[in-house]
Design a protein around this motif. Sequence first.
Motif, PDB file in Angstrom:
ATOM      1  N   ALA A  37     -30.806 -54.170  28.282  1.00 11.60           N
ATOM      2  CA  ALA A  37     -30.254 -53.891  27.098  1.00 11.60           C
ATOM      3  C   ALA A  37     -28.641 -53.788  27.262  1.00 11.60           C
ATOM      4  N   VAL A  38     -27.998 -53.365  28.061  1.00 15.14           N
ATOM      5  CA  VAL A  38     -26.694 -53.365  28.333  1.00 15.14           C
ATOM      6  C   VAL A  38     -26.193 -54.783  28.040  1.00 15.14           C
ATOM      7  N   PHE A  39     -26.775 -55.597  28.690  1.00 12.65           N
ATOM      8  CA  PHE A  39     -26.195 -57.077  28.804  1.00 12.65           C
ATOM      9  C   PHE A  39     -26.395 -57.578  27.338  1.00 12.65           C
ATOM     10  N   ASN A  40     -27.275 -57.157  26.596  1.00 12.38           N
ATOM     11  CA  ASN A  40     -27.272 -57.484  25.211  1.00 12.38           C
ATOM     12  C   ASN A  40     -26.639 -56.626  24.128  1.00 12.38           C
ATOM     13  N   ILE A  60     -10.174 -55.895  30.982  1.00 14.38           N
ATOM     14  CA  ILE A  60     -11.543 -56.348  30.575  1.00 14.38           C
ATOM     15  C   ILE A  60     -12.133 -56.082  29.449  1.00 14.38           C
ATOM     16  N   ILE A  61     -12.227 -57.266  28.496  1.00 17.30           N
ATOM     17  CA  ILE A  61     -12.861 -56.908  27.153  1.00 17.30           C
ATOM     18  C   ILE A  61     -14.303 -57.733  27.216  1.00 17.30           C
ATOM     19  N   GLU A  62     -15.242 -57.149  27.463  1.00 15.24           N
ATOM     20  CA  GLU A  62     -16.604 -57.565  27.869  1.00 15.24           C
ATOM     21  C   GLU A  62     -17.642 -56.564  27.222  1.00 15.24           C
ATOM     22  N   PRO A  63     -18.279 -57.137  26.143  1.00 13.89           N
ATOM     23  CA  PRO A  63     -19.725 -56.047  25.601  1.00 13.89           C
ATOM     24  C   PRO A  63     -20.348 -55.793  26.844  1.00 13.89           C
ATOM     25  N   TRP A  68     -22.306 -50.407  31.493  1.00 16.07           N
ATOM     26  CA  TRP A  68     -22.882 -50.826  32.765  1.00 16.07           C
ATOM     27  C   TRP A  68     -22.387 -49.892  33.722  1.00 16.07           C
ATOM     28  N   LEU A  69     -20.809 -49.736  33.908  1.00 16.74           N
ATOM     29  CA  LEU A  69     -20.092 -49.214  34.988  1.00 16.74           C
ATOM     30  C   LEU A  69     -20.681 -47.782  34.984  1.00 16.74           C
ATOM     31  N   GLN A  70     -20.740 -47.104  33.717  1.00 17.27           N
ATOM     32  CA  GLN A  70     -20.954 -45.601  33.896  1.00 17.27           C
ATOM     33  C   GLN A  70     -22.569 -45.336  34.157  1.00 17.27           C
ATOM     34  N   SER A  71     -23.431 -46.526  33.736  1.00 17.89           N
ATOM     35  CA  SER A  71     -24.878 -45.958  33.877  1.00 17.89           C
ATOM     36  C   SER A  71     -25.879 -46.532  35.056  1.00 17.89           C
ATOM     37  N   ILE A  72     -25.080 -47.938  35.316  1.00 15.89           N
ATOM     38  CA  ILE A  72     -26.075 -48.534  36.244  1.00 15.89           C
ATOM     39  C   ILE A  72     -25.161 -49.007  37.503  1.00 15.89           C
TER      40      ILE A  72
END
Length: 152
Positions: A37-40, A60-63, A68-72
Amino acid sequence: MNKNILKILAFLVLIGLFATSCGSTRKTIAISEAEEAVFNETAEDTVRIASDKTEYEIIIIEPGFYTWLQSIARPEGYYSQNYLESRNAIFVMNWNQRVLMPRQFNPQLYLLQIDYNPQIDYGYEVNYKLYNYFIFFQRKYNQRLGPFLPRI
């Protein structure tokens, strides 16, 4: 049979076995539903990686990366700085090689080289965020920037 022909045949058999074993042992990365879900995500995230001490900065400008950094990703302090530095040195070297080979590697993924010197102490935070970006990138785009699987 000629000894040279036997040597060549043995060499070709070894190469064939090596190529077959390399292809069959490549593992896929298990991605959880939360990570997928984060990747999407499509909203742009901006993460600044900087050290005022060394005047080093990466933006870093990456959707999805900040989420992801905060949750996974593993929390700060999970890895030692030495571990992060050694992995980052490998990741940066492979990344920079791919930037220079746009016909072989997707130039949309590998845009710019990263100026990272393993002899410089960038501090824990810079190494932590850079390392986690590499893990995020490898998992999201199914890339391998080193000899090991990008695990969380």
